[in-house]
Enzyme design. Structure first.
Site, mmCIF file in Angstrom:
data_model
loop_
_atom_site.group_PDB
_atom_site.id
_atom_site.type_symbol
_atom_site.label_atom_id
_atom_site.label_comp_id
_atom_site.label_asym_id
_atom_site.label_seq_id
_atom_site.Cartn_x
_atom_site.Cartn_y
_atom_site.Cartn_z
ATOM 1 N N LYS A 100 -23.599 -0.095 44.387
ATOM 2 C CA LYS A 100 -22.832 0.820 45.237
ATOM 3 C C LYS A 100 -23.200 0.674 46.702
ATOM 4 O O LYS A 100 -22.371 0.896 47.579
ATOM 5 C CB LYS A 100 -23.000 2.268 44.781
ATOM 6 C CG LYS A 100 -22.337 2.503 43.424
ATOM 7 C CD LYS A 100 -22.039 3.951 43.137
ATOM 8 C CE LYS A 100 -21.232 4.033 41.843
ATOM 9 N NZ LYS A 100 -20.876 5.365 41.431
ATOM 10 N N LYS A 129 -18.155 -4.033 35.560
ATOM 11 C CA LYS A 129 -17.742 -2.959 34.656
ATOM 12 C C LYS A 129 -16.489 -2.256 35.191
ATOM 13 O O LYS A 129 -16.296 -2.188 36.398
ATOM 14 C CB LYS A 129 -18.915 -2.015 34.440
ATOM 15 C CG LYS A 129 -18.753 -0.630 34.893
ATOM 16 C CD LYS A 129 -19.940 0.242 34.638
ATOM 17 C CE LYS A 129 -19.896 1.402 35.623
ATOM 18 N NZ LYS A 129 -18.715 2.254 35.495
ATOM 19 N N LYS A 131 -14.003 4.026 37.812
ATOM 20 C CA LYS A 131 -12.926 4.800 38.426
ATOM 21 C C LYS A 131 -12.929 4.650 39.938
ATOM 22 O O LYS A 131 -11.910 4.873 40.574
ATOM 23 C CB LYS A 131 -12.987 6.260 37.980
ATOM 24 C CG LYS A 131 -14.220 7.030 38.359
ATOM 25 C CD LYS A 131 -14.053 8.493 37.909
ATOM 26 C CE LYS A 131 -14.991 8.849 36.788
ATOM 27 N NZ LYS A 131 -16.395 8.901 37.216
HETATM 28 P P1 ATP Z 1 -17.882 5.630 39.501
HETATM 29 O O1 ATP Z 1 -17.179 4.333 39.753
HETATM 30 O O2 ATP Z 1 -17.511 6.710 40.481
HETATM 31 O O3 ATP Z 1 -19.369 5.486 39.332
HETATM 32 P P2 ATP Z 1 -17.553 5.540 36.640
HETATM 33 O O4 ATP Z 1 -16.250 5.085 36.077
HETATM 34 O O5 ATP Z 1 -18.701 4.596 36.640
HETATM 35 O O6 ATP Z 1 -17.293 6.141 38.093
HETATM 36 P P3 ATP Z 1 -19.278 7.774 35.941
HETATM 37 O O7 ATP Z 1 -18.856 9.160 36.232
HETATM 38 O O8 ATP Z 1 -20.250 7.122 36.868
HETATM 39 O O9 ATP Z 1 -17.938 6.856 35.827
HETATM 40 O O10 ATP Z 1 -19.851 7.696 34.467
HETATM 41 C C1 ATP Z 1 -19.480 8.645 33.464
HETATM 42 C C2 ATP Z 1 -19.853 8.133 32.081
HETATM 43 O O11 ATP Z 1 -18.972 7.061 31.716
HETATM 44 C C3 ATP Z 1 -21.269 7.563 31.984
HETATM 45 O O12 ATP Z 1 -21.807 7.923 30.725
HETATM 46 C C4 ATP Z 1 -21.055 6.073 32.056
HETATM 47 O O13 ATP Z 1 -22.097 5.344 31.433
HETATM 48 C C5 ATP Z 1 -19.733 5.916 31.323
HETATM 49 N N1 ATP Z 1 -19.008 4.731 31.776
HETATM 50 C C6 ATP Z 1 -18.571 4.481 33.036
HETATM 51 N N2 ATP Z 1 -17.944 3.311 33.094
HETATM 52 C C7 ATP Z 1 -17.984 2.771 31.837
HETATM 53 C C8 ATP Z 1 -17.514 1.564 31.256
HETATM 54 N N3 ATP Z 1 -16.866 0.683 31.995
HETATM 55 N N4 ATP Z 1 -17.727 1.350 29.942
HETATM 56 C C9 ATP Z 1 -18.387 2.261 29.181
HETATM 57 N N5 ATP Z 1 -18.871 3.431 29.675
HETATM 58 C C10 ATP Z 1 -18.673 3.691 30.985
HETATM 59 MG MG MG Z 2 -20.543 5.180 37.576
#
Ligand code: ATP
Ligand code: MG
Length: 338
Positions: free
Chosen positions: A118, A201, A204
């Site tokens: 990040k 990965k 969002k």
């Molecule tokens: P950001 O990009 O803002 O970090 P994010 O999509 O990574 O958003 P988070 O809110 O950081 O989402 O994570 C919420 C949950 O979703 C955590 O348990 C994280 O491990 C899981 N998660 C996030 N992205 C993935 C993915 N690509 N595959 C599986 N689990 C995920």
């Molecule tokens: Mg995340």
């Protein structure tokens, strides 16, 4: 082993830093719902104080927080069975986070993959909050004495820090106060990858909307994103070993397996030998069938934001019955006059 003094309790959270993705659903929320049904106490959280570690437009943040609550409920998290909260409405998270700042070591955090991803190259220009994030995350978990935390693979390092903090606090004060939390990283899709780049990965907050499937995408958008997903020119193999050097192909097969609740080998028995031109429409159809009932329900819930706010206020007061005594006891151990 968890000492008998700790009642099993599950905690996990998701940032309202954008809309929910298929990665969040398969890696986290599906598991949250299963754990809720196992009869353990479950606490699920919109972690808005984490979201603001990077810039959020205030109106978007408010919208995304309510939409995330709607996404939790539409996916099967019941505000009757689980405690459903928004982090900033339970002030003990941030208060314990401040105490934990003093136990964290700069070096621990500098090694974190999420921080490096990040912060990018410009580590001098990120907010202190982005750097300190793991201390607040440890507090989110430990302010409930949570024993189990279901998360995706990417959160493994942060969970290890949470365990380190609990152990250091217990050791430094000679107490057995915080549990050594178990990460629960299970399921067919603990790491869903970007549709544009099989080495990244799905997130969002990725600037490319084409990189992810959002829970609120309509059927046409889902089909289009899957049709355009990066792949290689070869046909699908008949066994999982044939996907080893093919990250994009493996990702699409994993998603199919997770959505259909089959193993990768079972899926490949069905679709092995097919070209992506044939497989992608099958995947799109399956994704739409699984996601559209959830997005329809989310839209219905979002039509009444007052009801969402009411549920979150109630969740916060339920949560504080747990968090206030744990924070008070922490302050007492640390030596603060109460
Ligand atoms: P950001 O990009 O803002 O970090 P994010 O999509 O990574 O958003 P988070 O809110 O950081 O989402 O994570 C919420 C949950 O979703 C955590 O348990 C994280 O491990 C899981 N998660 C996030 N992205 C993935 C993915 N690509 N595959 C599986 N689990 C995920
Ligand atoms: Mg995340």
């Amino acid at each position: 082993m968890i000492p008998p003094t700790f009642t099993p309790r599950v905690f996990s959270g998701i940032q309202p830093s954008g809309g929910l993705t298929l990665g969040n659903y398969l890696g986290a929320i599906k598991r949250f719902v299963q754990m809720q049904e196992e009869g353990i106490q479950t606490v699920y959280c919109m972690v808005d104080l984490h979201a603001i570690t990077v810039w959020q437009d205030p109106a978007d943040l408010r919208h995304n927080t309510r939409e995330l609550a709607a996404g939790f409920i539409a996916s099967g998290i019941s505000p009757e069975k689980s405690i459903l909260i928004n982090q900033s409405q339970v002030p003990e998270h941030a208060q314990l986070g401040w105490v934990f700042f003093f136990f964290f070591r700069m070096g621990w955090v500098q090694r974190m993959t999420q921080f490096k991803d990040k912060a990018g190259k410009n580590t001098q220009n990120v907010s202190l909050g982005l750097f300190g994030y793991p201390a607040l995350m440890a507090a989110d978990i430990l302010v409930y004495h949570a024993t189990h935390v279901p998360v995706g693979e990417d959160q493994k390092q942060h969970l290890e820090l949470t365990r380190d903090i609990a152990a250091k606090f217990n050791h430094d004060y000679g107490v057995d106060f915080f549990p050594i939390t178990e990460p629960v990283i299970e399921g067919a899709a603990t790491r869903v990858m970007s549709l544009r780049d099989g080495s990244k990965k799905m997130s969002k907050s990725d600037p490319s909307d084409a990189s992810r499937i959002n829970m609120t995408d309509d059927a046409d958008t889902i089909a289009k994103k899957i049709r355009k997903a990066k792949t290689d020119p070869d046909a699908l193999p008949s066994e999982a070993a044939g996907l080893e050097e093919r990250p994009e192909a493996r990702n699409l097969v994993n998603i199919y397996a997770a959505l259909s609740e089959k193993s990768v080998d079972e899926v490949l028995q069905e679709v092995g030998g097919q070209q992506f031109g044939a497989f992608k429409p099958l995947l799109a159809e399956l994704a739409v069938a699984k996601l559209s009932p959830i997005s329809t329900e989310m839209a219905r819930l979002m039509a009444d934001p007052t009801e969402i706010d009411r549920l979150l206020a109630r969740g916060a007061s339920q949560a504080r019955e747990i968090t206030v005594p744990i924070l008070e006891k922490t302050y007492e151990i640390v030596g603060m006059v109460r």
